[in-house]
Design a protein around this motif. Structure first.
Motif, PDB file in Angstrom:
ATOM      1  N   ALA A 114       0.853  -1.191   0.000  1.00 41.57           N
ATOM      2  CA  ALA A 114       0.000   0.000   0.000  1.00 41.57           C
ATOM      3  C   ALA A 114       0.888   1.239   0.000  1.00 41.57           C
ATOM      4  N   THR A 115       1.030   1.855  -1.140  1.00 35.00           N
ATOM      5  CA  THR A 115       1.894   3.038  -1.259  1.00 35.00           C
ATOM      6  C   THR A 115       1.219   4.265  -0.661  1.00 35.00           C
ATOM      7  N   LYS A 116      -0.057   4.446  -0.996  1.00 36.66           N
ATOM      8  CA  LYS A 116      -0.779   5.621  -0.549  1.00 36.66           C
ATOM      9  C   LYS A 116      -1.458   5.305   0.777  1.00 36.66           C
ATOM     10  N   LYS A 117      -1.006   5.974   1.829  1.00 34.10           N
ATOM     11  CA  LYS A 117      -1.592   5.670   3.135  1.00 34.10           C
ATOM     12  C   LYS A 117      -1.471   6.877   4.057  1.00 34.10           C
ATOM     13  N   ASP A 118      -2.131   6.788   5.207  1.00 33.88           N
ATOM     14  CA  ASP A 118      -2.067   7.855   6.201  1.00 33.88           C
ATOM     15  C   ASP A 118      -0.609   8.194   6.494  1.00 33.88           C
ATOM     16  N   GLU A 119      -0.325   9.471   6.657  1.00 31.94           N
ATOM     17  CA  GLU A 119       1.062   9.928   6.831  1.00 31.94           C
ATOM     18  C   GLU A 119       1.778   9.283   8.014  1.00 31.94           C
ATOM     19  N   LEU A 151       1.642   6.265   8.796  1.00 37.93           N
ATOM     20  CA  LEU A 151       1.859   4.836   8.564  1.00 37.93           C
ATOM     21  C   LEU A 151       3.108   4.531   7.740  1.00 37.93           C
ATOM     22  N   PHE A 191       2.363  -4.277   6.607  1.00 39.74           N
ATOM     23  CA  PHE A 191       1.041  -4.889   6.772  1.00 39.74           C
ATOM     24  C   PHE A 191       1.089  -6.361   6.377  1.00 39.74           C
ATOM     25  N   VAL A 207      -0.253  -5.138  11.628  1.00 40.98           N
ATOM     26  CA  VAL A 207       1.060  -4.532  11.500  1.00 40.98           C
ATOM     27  C   VAL A 207       2.035  -5.323  12.359  1.00 40.98           C
ATOM     28  N   ASN A 229      -0.559   5.798  18.695  1.00 40.40           N
ATOM     29  CA  ASN A 229      -1.240   6.939  18.061  1.00 40.40           C
ATOM     30  C   ASN A 229      -1.425   6.803  16.559  1.00 40.40           C
ATOM     31  N   LYS A 230      -1.397   5.597  16.053  1.00 37.99           N
ATOM     32  CA  LYS A 230      -1.577   5.385  14.616  1.00 37.99           C
ATOM     33  C   LYS A 230      -2.895   4.667  14.328  1.00 37.99           C
ATOM     34  N   PRO A 231      -3.444   4.880  13.128  1.00 41.02           N
ATOM     35  CA  PRO A 231      -4.715   4.224  12.784  1.00 41.02           C
ATOM     36  C   PRO A 231      -4.513   2.749  12.433  1.00 41.02           C
ATOM     37  N   ILE A 232      -4.177   1.985  13.456  1.00 44.66           N
ATOM     38  CA  ILE A 232      -3.861   0.558  13.320  1.00 44.66           C
ATOM     39  C   ILE A 232      -4.696  -0.185  14.353  1.00 44.66           C
TER      40      ILE A 232
END
Lengths: 91, 91, 91, 91, 91
Positions: C12-17, C19, C24, C44, C71-74
């Motif tokens: 996944a190249t395009k992801k939340d900054e 990340l 994954f 992760v 603090n990450k969207p994981i």
């Protein structure tokens, strides 16, 4: 929240030190006609619910938002006693 | 909370640095007649539970509300040992 | 926690900054005899797990309790590599 | 989030002190053709949803991120009323 | 995280005040061969995902760990766009 009926109690002498005084009730889930489903959850009582009563149960971190359950290892709390389900035109 | 029986242990040498000393137990879920269900969960022990014992397991963020599990990547904790399930008139 | 086997990777190249650098992994759930179940989760890695390895996965907010995932969207993290499941008398 | 239709109300006089004024609605889940599924959830209203309306429900700790639900033992909130589901080429 | 494909949009004019500008996408879950499953979730986009794209969705409190979703009543967020699933030897 889940709707359920209190059908019993779990006795547990040995428990986390923060859980002294916690009342663990067995709550069987109900459908909208008050029929019991097969699944159940163990929830801590915060409103004085007794056996046979129909209740609402909040789960997850929301279960720790009552005075008694705060900061305790509890993931389900009875936070309301149901008077009536009002479903005007149930499909 | 879930009711289950401790049926084994997970050995894991390589783990997150915060998990040193954690005891990962395999807990098989039970129904209200103490029959084992097919699903199980891996939970960290916080009350000295041993194999064969019937326990309560709290999941999610509530699993981090014991002294040992605080701030650790743990999503299930054994927080009580069950003496007895008391279900007066099981349907 | 869930027991699973690492069976692949998600690119996944395009992801939340937040990340950047996240690995994954595709983790298929296992039963206690190491048989693969049908369900899987994307988690992760925080312990250097590689393909084919058996791992423990913590989910929900507990997945954010490692140095890397904070603090990450994981919502799922591999926090241990399993050496062995020890189930003395599996029913 | 879950998509559902408001089909009724739960009356509950005796409840956690923080829940005064909470409106507990019965929300039946819908599929993408607006057909009702068998499962339902009890959610607190935060947007003035009425019976028959199609709504979005957020669950878990996210249900406590509205002005009304903050710090309350509530695990499901109606946070939007659905105008339309737009699924260009549904498989 | 869940793997899914964006198949549509939910239009919702009336919503929680914190949700202004939120884009609610309908994400259908996928298996590892990119086949669509029956279940779906409504997720807020944080990476500019468009219809037909394959994405990762984080749920629960982890869905609030992006700049846009912070402190909002949102329980699912698209946090990555999937380039490829790499499963060397799928069983």
């Amino acid at each position: 929240m889940i709707i359920g009926r209190v059908i019993g109690t779990v006795w547990a002498t040995k428990k986390d030190e923060n859980l002294t005084g916690a009342k663990f009730l067995i709550v069987r889930e109900l459908d909208l006609e008050y029929n019991e489903k097969s699944n159940f959850v163990i929830a801590v009582d915060s409103v004085g619910a007794g056996e046979g009563e129909i209740v609402l149960v909040a789960t997850g971190s929301s279960a720790r938002q009552t005075n008694f359950t705060k900061n305790k290892p509890i993931d389900a709390v009875i936070m309301a006693i149901v008077d009536k389900l009002d479903v005007p035109k149930e499909e």
